[in-house]
Write an enzyme that holds these catalytic residues in place. Structure first.
Site, short mmCIF file in Angstrom:
data_model
loop_
_atom_site.label_atom_id
_atom_site.label_comp_id
_atom_site.label_asym_id
_atom_site.label_seq_id
_atom_site.Cartn_x
_atom_site.Cartn_y
_atom_site.Cartn_z
N SER A 195 0.84 -1.18 0.00
CA SER A 195 0.00 0.00 0.00
C SER A 195 0.89 1.26 0.00
CB SER A 195 -0.92 -0.06 1.22
OG SER A 195 -1.98 0.84 1.14
N ASP A 235 -8.45 -5.36 -5.96
CA ASP A 235 -8.07 -4.23 -5.11
C ASP A 235 -8.29 -2.91 -5.87
OD1 ASP A 235 -6.87 -2.43 -3.41
OD2 ASP A 235 -4.82 -3.14 -3.77
N HIS A 245 -5.96 -6.37 -1.68
CA HIS A 245 -4.91 -5.44 -1.24
C HIS A 245 -3.74 -6.17 -0.56
CE1 HIS A 245 -3.86 -1.27 -0.94
NE2 HIS A 245 -3.85 -1.21 0.37
#
Lengths: 510, 510
Positions: free
Chosen positions: A192, A442, A467
């Protein structure tokens, strides 16, 4: 589960929701600020009550960092927390690698817990493992406390990605020296925002690390590099692919909420329908609560039961849609929606009602970052999205940020500093040893790098991934594609390291 | 030449000397602070009285820059001056290149005047030419004036190389947008510190520029990457190769000065021998005056008459040594030395005496940079150097900096931020399109890159070259090796640009 742990979980939940609802206005809220990464919700939950909590063996240490690496202002230093394990490290004589996770916007212990992959593969690499915390998160607070650090725009002003990368570089340089490990190859990991940091660090500090695994790193989610509808379109598609009626119920629900809210006792009825503990003050709060549920469901739509943010079943969107769709004819749209989001907010069935309190100080680290550097334009397309239509409006975003923090965003800075436009040409020429891994479920994948760039800048795309699932600890329920993806990653990292050894053989004589 | 221009030149001279003499102590002075680049002496001399002054056709503009690019402190912006010429630019439709000189530690007009190469080749490339000024120099002053900008360590704290590179990147991004020139290839140029900036910018901002000519850029003159004796050994060798007796006279002179200074009326005699206008207060001042003459002579030991710092004959060290050596038997060492340095300080023969006044505020931009980031360890070897022996002592350097500016140097920061150790491996893997050009007479060449790294990171070394001579305007007296060197540079830059066009043909359809 007793009352206490129930409260604990609810508090976490409140925090998750709260940050979405920081500002109040007549517009749908979550769409005004960009959706948040998962990571940020870790602020309060250092030890999530997960049965599968990993047993990690590390030491916690602190390193005194400069508050501003790029000026010579005489500012107080701050202690950067880092977790370190040399348990499996083969040491400097054998030039053992250093696995370095680029801490993101939350408590580093929580990231360490949710990045099992790095811990699992360290032994076979004989690697040291280091998890440094990102400044202004967890315990790594300038000015002595979170309260002081988050006091105002002046104290917050050093919460930037470039400062964080400099922290990592200074820490690594110091560690290498202290462990006599200057020749030991460093491999960066990050998921991320942490994945963005890993990729950027590989580009900006190539002399410090030999490669980076950047998982779910939306480094292109800036300016107009990708269309602003990308994020919400992906979330919407995740729902549509499970069931088009589910998609349509959600799409319809916004008008129903608005019109119900406008009737007499409407807010009261909505409060009741959605089991909100305190009476709703506006439909905006409900919008935000629902929007964030859908967005996070898309992020953590993992193929097996998990408890990253919330305890969830595997394929949770499938389950949400099943519940939305299953009511008998005549079931109202809002009742359906409530049944659906219950999967996200109350899968264990223990919550009696839901708190929507917002953050009393209106401050959170990621909000600051989103209002300064991390300006990610997001719109919701009238046709293709199931969310309320919304066109990104930079002026109002800027105003909001100024009201909230007294700061003016710099929307072009990230692309000036790190590039992004024509990224393929740049990466091809300058990058090497970077893995961009993404799962197409995601919603952040749309802002990442989804094509192979060169032999050593590769994109690993999984159709069914969400994710940064690849960074999580392996489970017995891992589907084949995930097992295979991790194997590929291990192989690539092995190649980086053995190439590095090969090229430097003459120097360190191993 | 009338009295006025004589004063003007003397003032410049005073400035040159002054900055060397900023601090007072019992140690030889010039060796305690590292020698300065040539550029810094341009502070006061925007229009040097040179007959060969170039007629340049540019506009002067100002761009409002953030004072701190890496924080969100609410600081005043400052106007960055830049010189721009679109006279020969073929424009955005033909994707004309942008030649961008990375301004260094001085007035940008002076650098533009002394970088004729860029102006000369722009027409054949159809290139725009931009000369941005470095922050805190010339007219590009934060806080409204030099006085305010240089007031104290707080106001000076944003005088760093990283901030300067960010200035350049932001300015270029803005220029590209305003000229609809986003696809136009940028080529960076720089000499000395400006060359370091050009090379670093190519590494850190590869998305912004396609290549860099870094002339006389000692990016390795940090920590222990090159031996600390390097600089003074090269200066010494420049003298020894002309005449070993000259080298020996200089080497002997220090003891003579010291012992003379210790006698009654010694300082008076020294003052007289060296034609110093005001009575010497200590021999240190004389040491510094002489040391800087030798160092600068080595830097500007050009093969033809020039007036970069001072009016000088071609092969000026040869001339200095001729004068040192020529006195009849019985001529004292100090008289010889005086005759020699006269070539540097008084070639036109107009100076009646020399001023050694120091800078009343003890402040100069490069001194600040040397006391913060640009920490370049320098020693003088007892055997191989003609300078007084001196062993670099970081502690005393640190103390001096603290006394002078109230700031603590960060000697490891540059190598952390930009690399340097094992630079060949880093450049090979990440760099491309960089020319490191160096003349071996230049004492700064020892801290630069003197080997070819890869096909596109090349080193152009000239045996007889001095400090960034290749960047100067061509003259009728240019030796063949210099003509050839510039041709090679032009060819390499042509290749960068045509490769860039080739690769991007599909995009901009030229």
């Amino acid at each position: 589960m007793g009352q206490d742990s129930f409260r604990l979980r609810l508090n976490t939940l409140v925090l998750i929701v709260a940050i979405i609802l920081v500002s109040h206005s007549a517009q749908p809220l979550a769409l005004k600020h960009a959706p948040r990464f998962v990571g940020k919700f870790a602020l309060a939950s250092t030890a999530p009550s997960q049965s599968q909590s990993l047993q990690l063996n590390y030491e916690t240490r602190y390193f005194q960092q400069r508050l501003d690496h790029f000026s010579f202002l005489d500012l107080p230093t701050f202690p950067q927390r880092y977790l370190i394990s040399t348990e499996h490290w083969v040491g400097p004589k054998r030039v053992g690698p250093i696995f370095f996770y680029c801490g993101n916007e939350g408590d580093i212990v929580w990231f360490a817990q949710n990045t099992g992959f790095v811990w699992e593969i360290a032994p076979q690499f004989g690697a040291m493992v280091v998890f440094p915390e990102h400044r202004y998160y967890g315990e790594s607070m300038p000015y002595g406390s979170k309260e002081e650090a988050y006091k105002n725009a002046t104290t917050l002003s050093y919460l930037t990605a470039e400062q964080a990368l400099a922290d990592f570089s200074v820490l690594l340089t110091d560690l290498k020296q202290n462990f006599s490990a200057k020749d030991c190859p460093v491999v960066l990991f990050g998921g991320s925002y942490g994945g963005m940091l890993a990729a950027w660090m590989r580009l900006k500090y190539p002399h410090i690390a030999i490669g980076a695994l950047a998982s779910s790193a939306p480094i292109l989610q800036f300016e107009n590099i990708v269309p602003p509808e990308t994020f919400y379109d992906i979330v919407s598609n995740d729902f549509r692919r499970e069931s088009s009626s589910c998609f349509n119920y959600i799409k319809q629900s916004w008008d129903e909420i608005t019109s119900t809210g406008q009737t007499k006792d409407g807010l009261e009825r909505l409060t009741k329908t959605f089991h909100i503990c305190q009476q709703l003050k506006s439909t905006d709060d409900l919008y935000g609560w629902l929007e964030s549920a859908y967005s996070y469901l898309a992020m953590v739509d993992y193929p097996y039961p998990s408890a990253f943010l919330m305890p969830l079943p595997g394929h949770s969107i499938k389950e949400v849609c099943k519940r939305i769709d299953r009511g008998p004819a005549g079931t109202s749209v809002l009742e359906r929606i409530y049944e659906g989001v219950n999967v996200y907010y109350n899968y264990t069935g223990e919550a009696k009602c839901f708190e929507l309190d917002d953050d009393p100080h209106g401050m959170s680290g990621w909000n600051w970052q989103a209002c300064t550097e991390m300006v990610m334009p997001m719109s919701s397309n009238k046709e293709s999205s199931m969310f309320p239509p919304y066109e990104y409006n930079y002026s109002s975003f800027q105003e909001e940020c100024f009201m909230e923090f007294g700061v003016k965003p710099r929307p072009k800075w990230i692309t000036t500093e790190f590039g992004g436009k024509n990224i393929h040409a740049t990466l091809k020429k300058f990058g090497s040893n970077i893995i961009f891994s993404n799962g197409l479920l995601d919603p952040w994948s749309g802002g990442s790098v989804l094509q192979n760039i060169s032999e050593s800048v590769v994109s690993l795309v999984t159709e069914e991934g969400a994710h940064h699932i690849d960074l999580r600890a392996s489970t017995q329920n891992d589907p084949d594609w995930l097992v295979k993806q991790r194997k590929t990653e291990i192989k690539l990292i092995e190649d980086w390291i053995s190439n590095y050894y090969q090229k430097n053989k003459a120097i360190f004589d191993i």
